[in-house]
Design a protein around this motif. Structure first.
Motif, PDB file in Angstrom:
ATOM      1  N   LEU A  88     -19.991 -54.076  66.251  1.00  0.00           N
ATOM      2  CA  LEU A  88     -19.338 -52.763  66.164  1.00  0.00           C
ATOM      3  C   LEU A  88     -19.816 -51.996  64.929  1.00  0.00           C
ATOM      4  CD1 LEU A  88     -15.834 -54.065  67.242  1.00  0.00           C
ATOM      5  CD2 LEU A  88     -17.084 -52.265  68.458  1.00  0.00           C
ATOM      6  N   ARG A  89     -19.964 -52.729  63.798  1.00  0.00           N
ATOM      7  CA  ARG A  89     -20.450 -52.083  62.555  1.00  0.00           C
ATOM      8  C   ARG A  89     -21.862 -51.547  62.733  1.00  0.00           C
ATOM      9  NH1 ARG A  89     -17.281 -55.631  58.924  1.00  0.00           N
ATOM     10  NH2 ARG A  89     -16.047 -54.142  57.702  1.00  0.00           N
ATOM     11  N   SER A  90     -22.690 -52.323  63.457  1.00  0.00           N
ATOM     12  CA  SER A  90     -24.073 -51.856  63.600  1.00  0.00           C
ATOM     13  C   SER A  90     -24.128 -50.607  64.486  1.00  0.00           C
ATOM     14  CB  SER A  90     -24.988 -52.984  64.069  1.00  0.00           C
ATOM     15  OG  SER A  90     -25.014 -53.035  65.460  1.00  0.00           O
ATOM     16  N   LEU A  91     -23.247 -50.503  65.459  1.00  0.00           N
ATOM     17  CA  LEU A  91     -23.207 -49.275  66.275  1.00  0.00           C
ATOM     18  C   LEU A  91     -22.752 -48.080  65.428  1.00  0.00           C
ATOM     19  CD1 LEU A  91     -21.699 -50.663  69.623  1.00  0.00           C
ATOM     20  CD2 LEU A  91     -24.062 -49.957  69.209  1.00  0.00           C
ATOM     21  N   ARG A  92     -21.784 -48.323  64.530  1.00  0.00           N
ATOM     22  CA  ARG A  92     -21.332 -47.245  63.633  1.00  0.00           C
ATOM     23  C   ARG A  92     -22.474 -46.843  62.678  1.00  0.00           C
ATOM     24  NH1 ARG A  92     -17.924 -42.902  62.589  1.00  0.00           N
ATOM     25  NH2 ARG A  92     -18.243 -42.442  60.398  1.00  0.00           N
ATOM     26  N   GLN A  93     -23.196 -47.861  62.189  1.00  0.00           N
ATOM     27  CA  GLN A  93     -24.320 -47.573  61.280  1.00  0.00           C
ATOM     28  C   GLN A  93     -25.352 -46.669  61.945  1.00  0.00           C
ATOM     29  OE1 GLN A  93     -25.608 -51.433  60.133  1.00  0.00           O
ATOM     30  NE2 GLN A  93     -24.405 -51.391  58.246  1.00  0.00           N
ATOM     31  N   GLN A  94     -25.603 -46.915  63.224  1.00  0.00           N
ATOM     32  CA  GLN A  94     -26.575 -46.084  63.955  1.00  0.00           C
ATOM     33  C   GLN A  94     -26.103 -44.630  63.985  1.00  0.00           C
ATOM     34  OE1 GLN A  94     -27.261 -47.829  67.847  1.00  0.00           O
ATOM     35  NE2 GLN A  94     -27.661 -49.825  66.924  1.00  0.00           N
ATOM     36  N   LEU A  95     -24.795 -44.425  64.195  1.00  0.00           N
ATOM     37  CA  LEU A  95     -24.245 -43.059  64.193  1.00  0.00           C
ATOM     38  C   LEU A  95     -24.417 -42.417  62.825  1.00  0.00           C
ATOM     39  CD1 LEU A  95     -20.728 -43.131  65.960  1.00  0.00           C
ATOM     40  CD2 LEU A  95     -22.904 -42.342  66.906  1.00  0.00           C
ATOM     41  N   GLU A  96     -24.102 -43.203  61.778  1.00  0.00           N
ATOM     42  CA  GLU A  96     -24.174 -42.683  60.401  1.00  0.00           C
ATOM     43  C   GLU A  96     -25.607 -42.348  60.008  1.00  0.00           C
ATOM     44  OE1 GLU A  96     -22.230 -45.842  58.288  1.00  0.00           O
ATOM     45  OE2 GLU A  96     -20.251 -45.278  59.037  1.00  0.00           O
ATOM     46  N   ALA A  97     -26.566 -43.123  60.542  1.00  0.00           N
ATOM     47  CA  ALA A  97     -27.977 -42.862  60.234  1.00  0.00           C
ATOM     48  C   ALA A  97     -28.430 -41.561  60.888  1.00  0.00           C
ATOM     49  CB  ALA A  97     -28.829 -44.035  60.706  1.00  0.00           C
ATOM     50  N   LYS A  98     -27.893 -41.302  62.090  1.00  0.00           N
ATOM     51  CA  LYS A  98     -28.287 -40.090  62.824  1.00  0.00           C
ATOM     52  C   LYS A  98     -27.654 -38.836  62.223  1.00  0.00           C
ATOM     53  CE  LYS A  98     -28.570 -41.825  67.360  1.00  0.00           C
ATOM     54  NZ  LYS A  98     -27.625 -41.935  68.443  1.00  0.00           N
ATOM     55  N   ASP A  99     -26.406 -38.971  61.766  1.00  0.00           N
ATOM     56  CA  ASP A  99     -25.680 -37.823  61.227  1.00  0.00           C
ATOM     57  C   ASP A  99     -25.167 -38.202  59.825  1.00  0.00           C
ATOM     58  OD1 ASP A  99     -23.921 -35.871  60.508  1.00  0.00           O
ATOM     59  OD2 ASP A  99     -22.771 -35.873  62.377  1.00  0.00           O
ATOM     60  N   THR A 100     -25.905 -37.762  58.822  1.00  0.00           N
ATOM     61  CA  THR A 100     -25.596 -38.214  57.452  1.00  0.00           C
ATOM     62  C   THR A 100     -24.311 -37.603  56.899  1.00  0.00           C
ATOM     63  OG1 THR A 100     -27.114 -36.519  56.675  1.00  0.00           O
ATOM     64  CG2 THR A 100     -27.964 -38.778  56.774  1.00  0.00           C
ATOM     65  N   SER A 101     -23.747 -36.610  57.623  1.00  0.00           N
ATOM     66  CA  SER A 101     -22.489 -36.029  57.137  1.00  0.00           C
ATOM     67  C   SER A 101     -21.285 -36.924  57.471  1.00  0.00           C
ATOM     68  CB  SER A 101     -22.289 -34.634  57.745  1.00  0.00           C
ATOM     69  OG  SER A 101     -21.972 -34.753  59.124  1.00  0.00           O
ATOM     70  N   LEU A 102     -21.507 -37.925  58.315  1.00  0.00           N
ATOM     71  CA  LEU A 102     -20.370 -38.790  58.712  1.00  0.00           C
ATOM     72  C   LEU A 102     -19.962 -39.707  57.565  1.00  0.00           C
ATOM     73  CD1 LEU A 102     -21.429 -40.003  62.300  1.00  0.00           C
ATOM     74  CD2 LEU A 102     -19.629 -38.372  61.725  1.00  0.00           C
ATOM     75  N   PRO A 103     -18.643 -39.954  57.406  1.00  0.00           N
ATOM     76  CA  PRO A 103     -18.233 -40.922  56.363  1.00  0.00           C
ATOM     77  C   PRO A 103     -18.788 -42.317  56.699  1.00  0.00           C
ATOM     78  CG  PRO A 103     -16.357 -40.270  57.747  1.00  0.00           C
ATOM     79  CD  PRO A 103     -17.508 -39.391  58.143  1.00  0.00           C
ATOM     80  N   LYS A 104     -19.156 -43.052  55.652  1.00  0.00           N
ATOM     81  CA  LYS A 104     -19.818 -44.360  55.865  1.00  0.00           C
ATOM     82  C   LYS A 104     -18.770 -45.454  56.118  1.00  0.00           C
ATOM     83  CE  LYS A 104     -23.954 -42.633  54.791  1.00  0.00           C
ATOM     84  NZ  LYS A 104     -23.550 -41.241  55.172  1.00  0.00           N
ATOM     85  N   LEU A 105     -18.112 -45.331  57.249  1.00  0.00           N
ATOM     86  CA  LEU A 105     -17.040 -46.289  57.570  1.00  0.00           C
ATOM     87  C   LEU A 105     -17.585 -47.704  57.754  1.00  0.00           C
ATOM     88  CD1 LEU A 105     -14.793 -44.315  60.121  1.00  0.00           C
ATOM     89  CD2 LEU A 105     -14.827 -44.220  57.638  1.00  0.00           C
ATOM     90  N   SER A 106     -18.842 -47.801  58.172  1.00  0.00           N
ATOM     91  CA  SER A 106     -19.416 -49.135  58.432  1.00  0.00           C
ATOM     92  C   SER A 106     -19.471 -49.981  57.159  1.00  0.00           C
ATOM     93  CB  SER A 106     -20.813 -48.997  59.028  1.00  0.00           C
ATOM     94  OG  SER A 106     -21.673 -48.375  58.108  1.00  0.00           O
TER      95      SER A 106
END
Ligand code: DP6
Length: 396
Positions: A88-106
């Motif tokens: 689940l963390r790695s899927l969140r990391q992929q989102l964060e990598a694509k959109d750097t404005s997202l909080p780094k919840l991972s």
């Protein structure tokens, strides 16, 4: 508002499912891949559900934690839970990598609080609802775009049967053939609304001693049962096709026959294992007898029993036959807890004749409670959190 003190939270409830084609055997223990496909009915969350809140915050320190029914669980040494969290963390990391404005919840510590609405003493396997709720709640917390089917790949690594609890109605777990397990996932065969009349009566039977846990039991079967290869290779694939067709056509008689045959086939390979594995007891056999009596009296199949890795009976029937199936049990166990609630109260008194004396006495002595339920929907996002705005656990 976001900052170091922000407490991110998301909560979900997830259902229990009871298989009519049983999963019993792994072809890969690390990835939790099954030897055969399976199929289950998702049960209503009005009767049985796990409620889980997932939360993360920069203000949390230390390792991830889980409180289950008020007790702290050791998730650090649970490989299965760790596999789910990592994925689940790695899927969140992929989102964060694509959109750097997202909080780094991972990167943040996770706090999980979970509670079942049924007593642990009921002896019902809660791992399916538990892992389904855990995966769904974290996926929502991380705002993952993955479908329930894609998330089922993750829940499967927590507990095989959990992958089927990510959906409502009638759900298949396709065994898949790929070595990496990427095609071993759950799929909805029919929705609740396709066949909403399905009812389930669970007879909770007190066991004298704790049985063999399913993970260990199924390995013994794979390694030692000479009957099991035929079940994995020929018997189950054919039954999967036939029961799916029966569900599509709302053909209860075929559904009931296959359900009972498959439960018996599963318990037969348990008995064929070495050392033999016994899950059924005299009360289970009395429940089988009650179902057979109801079917004989009706002159057709109106009820189907199925048993998991324990003596509890689950009896499927259609609403229209409630008085002929559950009504008979209600007549002999009127004071047993569990008849309250929408599905139980609706059961009319039985006028269908009773059971033979021995069956009646065995059920009276051995059934500790009943659960009257029905087919139901998949996980639901809820606003009722088990973690407060300061990040502390609250009781359900
Ligand atoms: C008899 O899903 O509990 O209920 O993958 O090892 O966690 P693990 O096993 P689990 O096994 C369930 C076995 C069963 C049949 C079924 O639900 O299909």
């Amino acid at each position: 508002m976001s900052g170091s003190s922000t407490i991110y939270r998301s909560s979900t409830t997830a259902p229990v499912n009871i298989a009519v084609i049983k999963y019993w055997g792994k072809r890969d223990t690390a990835l939790n891949l099954p030897t055969n496909s399976s199929l289950s009915v998702t049960l209503s969350q009005k009767s049985l559900r796990t409620h889980t809140t997932a939360s993360c915050s920069e203000s949390y320190s230390g390792p991830d934690s889980l409180i289950l029914n008020g007790d702290k669980e050791d998730i650090q040494s649970s490989k299965r839970t760790q596999a789910c969290l990592k994925h689940l963390r790695s899927l969140r990391q992929q989102l964060e990598a694509k959109d750097t404005s997202l909080p780094k919840l991972s990167k943040l510590t996770l706090r999980l609080v979970s509670a079942n609405n049924f007593p642990t003493a009921a002896g019902l396997a809660s791992s399916a609802a538990g892992f389904a709720a855990l995966v769904r709640a974290i996926a929502d917390l991380y705002e993952l775009p993955q479908s329930p089917q894609e998330l089922s790949l993750i829940a499967r690594q927590g507990s095989g049967s959990a992958c089927r609890s990510l959906m409502g109605g009638y759900v298949a777990w396709r065994a898949g053939t790929k070595e990496d397990g990427s095609d071993s996932l759950a799929e909805e065969v029919a929705s609740v609304s396709h066949w909403p009349q399905m009812r389930a009566l669970i007879l909770v039977v007190s066991a004298e001693k704790k049985g063999v846990p399913s993970t260990a039991g199924m390995q013994t079967t794979v390694e030692t049962s000479t009957l099991s290869p035929a079940r994995f290779k020929d018997i189950v694939p054919k039954r999967m096709q036939d029961i799916e067709k029966a569900i599509q056509e709302r053909d209860f008689e075929t559904f009931a026959r296959i359900t009972m045959q498959d439960s018996n086939s599963f318990h037969a390979i348990c008995l064929d294992s070495w050392p033999p594995i016994h899950y059924l007891n005299d009360v289970s056999r009395a429940a089988m007898n009650a179902v057979e009596t109801a079917n004989r009296k009706a002159g057709k199949l109106i009820a189907a029993y199925t048993f998991d890795a324990g003596p509890n009976a689950v009896i499927y029937y259609l609403e229209e036959n409630a008085h002929k199936v559950a009504g008979v049990i209600k007549n002999i166990l009127p004071w047993t807890s569990g008849w309250e609630g929408e599905f139980g109260e609706a059961i009319p008194p039985n006028e269908f004749g009773s059971l033979e004396q021995k069956t009646l006495m065995t059920l009276k002595a051995g059934v500790s409670r009943v659960i009257c339920t029905a087919v139901g929907g998949g996980p639901e996002k809820v606003e009722n959190h088990l973690i407060d705005e300061q990040g502390n656990a609250i009781r359900d």
